[in-house]
Write an enzyme that holds these catalytic residues in place. Structure first.
Site, short mmCIF file in Angstrom:
data_model
loop_
_atom_site.label_atom_id
_atom_site.label_comp_id
_atom_site.label_asym_id
_atom_site.label_seq_id
_atom_site.Cartn_x
_atom_site.Cartn_y
_atom_site.Cartn_z
N LYS A 1 5.06 -7.95 10.89
CA LYS A 1 3.91 -8.73 10.08
C LYS A 1 4.18 -10.12 9.56
O LYS A 1 5.19 -10.41 8.97
CB LYS A 1 4.07 -7.59 8.75
CG LYS A 1 2.65 -7.29 8.07
CD LYS A 1 2.85 -6.32 6.96
CE LYS A 1 1.68 -6.17 6.09
NZ LYS A 1 1.92 -5.18 4.95
O1 G3P Z 1 0.37 -3.82 2.43
C1 G3P Z 1 0.01 -4.48 1.47
C2 G3P Z 1 -1.25 -3.98 0.55
O2 G3P Z 1 -1.75 -2.70 0.88
C3 G3P Z 1 -0.88 -4.23 -0.70
O3 G3P Z 1 -1.50 -3.45 -1.49
O4 G3P Z 1 -2.23 -2.58 -3.94
O5 G3P Z 1 -0.34 -4.15 -3.66
O6 G3P Z 1 -2.56 -4.85 -3.55
P1 G3P Z 1 -1.70 -3.89 -3.10
#
Ligand code: G3P
Length: 217
Positions: free
Chosen positions: A83
């Site tokens: 990633k």
């Molecule tokens: O994979 C990273 C992403 O899904 C992060 O999500 O909820 O931290 O914005 P969030």
């Protein structure tokens, strides 16, 4: 639609995997922190449980360093997707690592133009962050829809991996738009099973069953 689970919690991954709900896993530095585990150890454990792609994120900012980190992460298991952030150095890293045959997930994508560049750089996955766009009063789902149309217009094979998914409705909308994959926290995947009418109906069935005085076992 494929489901990736967005966590580095091995027990949660194993539980969902046993139910056939896990086609892959995504992690990031914040999720590694939350797990309290060593990145190399926990990623290896996850790769032993899940046969689909497991995203492990580089933390360097310069392309040469990202490439070195990416190669080290990719050596953990054959199902690692490296990633990288959607920066110019991240795109360079994507081009080099996909050229070496590794899967690359380009993350922190917030616009259709960024997704177009990631596809040109050969990304295996593009991760647009829906919830974080919604957080600043932009429309995360509209970005997913725009990327879908652009990729289809030109036949790009990069898979749209909808990320920062915060609700069961996000999953429904992504499925309707045609995102290839959704990555969601375990709680969101479990919330998809809930419906107030299911709970209400079950409660009534249990009351009526008790009145019959019968037993099945
Ligand atoms: O994979 C990273 C992403 O899904 C992060 O999500 O909820 O931290 O914005 P969030």
């Amino acid at each position: 639609m494929r489901f990736f689970v967005d966590t580095a919690d091995v027990a949660a991954i194993a539980e969902l995997n046993d139910l056939g709900m896990v086609d892959g896993v995504t992690t990031n530095p914040s999720l590694i922190l939350k797990s309290g585990r060593d990145i190399l150890e926990v990623t290896k454990e996850i790769c032993a449980i899940v046969s689909g792609p497991v995203s492990a994120e580089v933390v360097a900012l310069r392309a040469d360093d990202m490439i070195a980190e990416g190669r080290k992460l990719a050596a953990i298991a054959p199902n690692i997707a490296v990633k990288v952030p959607l920066t110019w150095d991240g795109l360079k890293t994507c081009k080099v690592l996909t050229g070496e045959g590794f899967m690359v997930n380009v993350t922190l994508c917030f616009s259709a133009n960024q997704a177009l560049l990631a596809a040109k750089a050969g990304a295996t996955f593009i991760s647009p962050f829906i919830g974080r766009l919604d957080d600043i009063n932009l429309d995360g789902l509209e970005v997913i829809s725009d990327i879908r149309q652009i990729y289809d217009n030109y036949g790009f094979e990069t898979q749209i991996l909808a990320a920062s998914v915060r609700s069961a409705n996000h999953v429904t909308q992504c499925a309707l738009i045609g995102a290839d994959v959704v990555t969601a926290p375990p709680a969101v995947i479990k919330a998809m099973a809930s419906h107030v009418l299911t709970d209400k109906g079950l409660e009534q069935f249990m009351k009526d069953w008790a009145k019959t005085g019968q037993k099945i076992l």
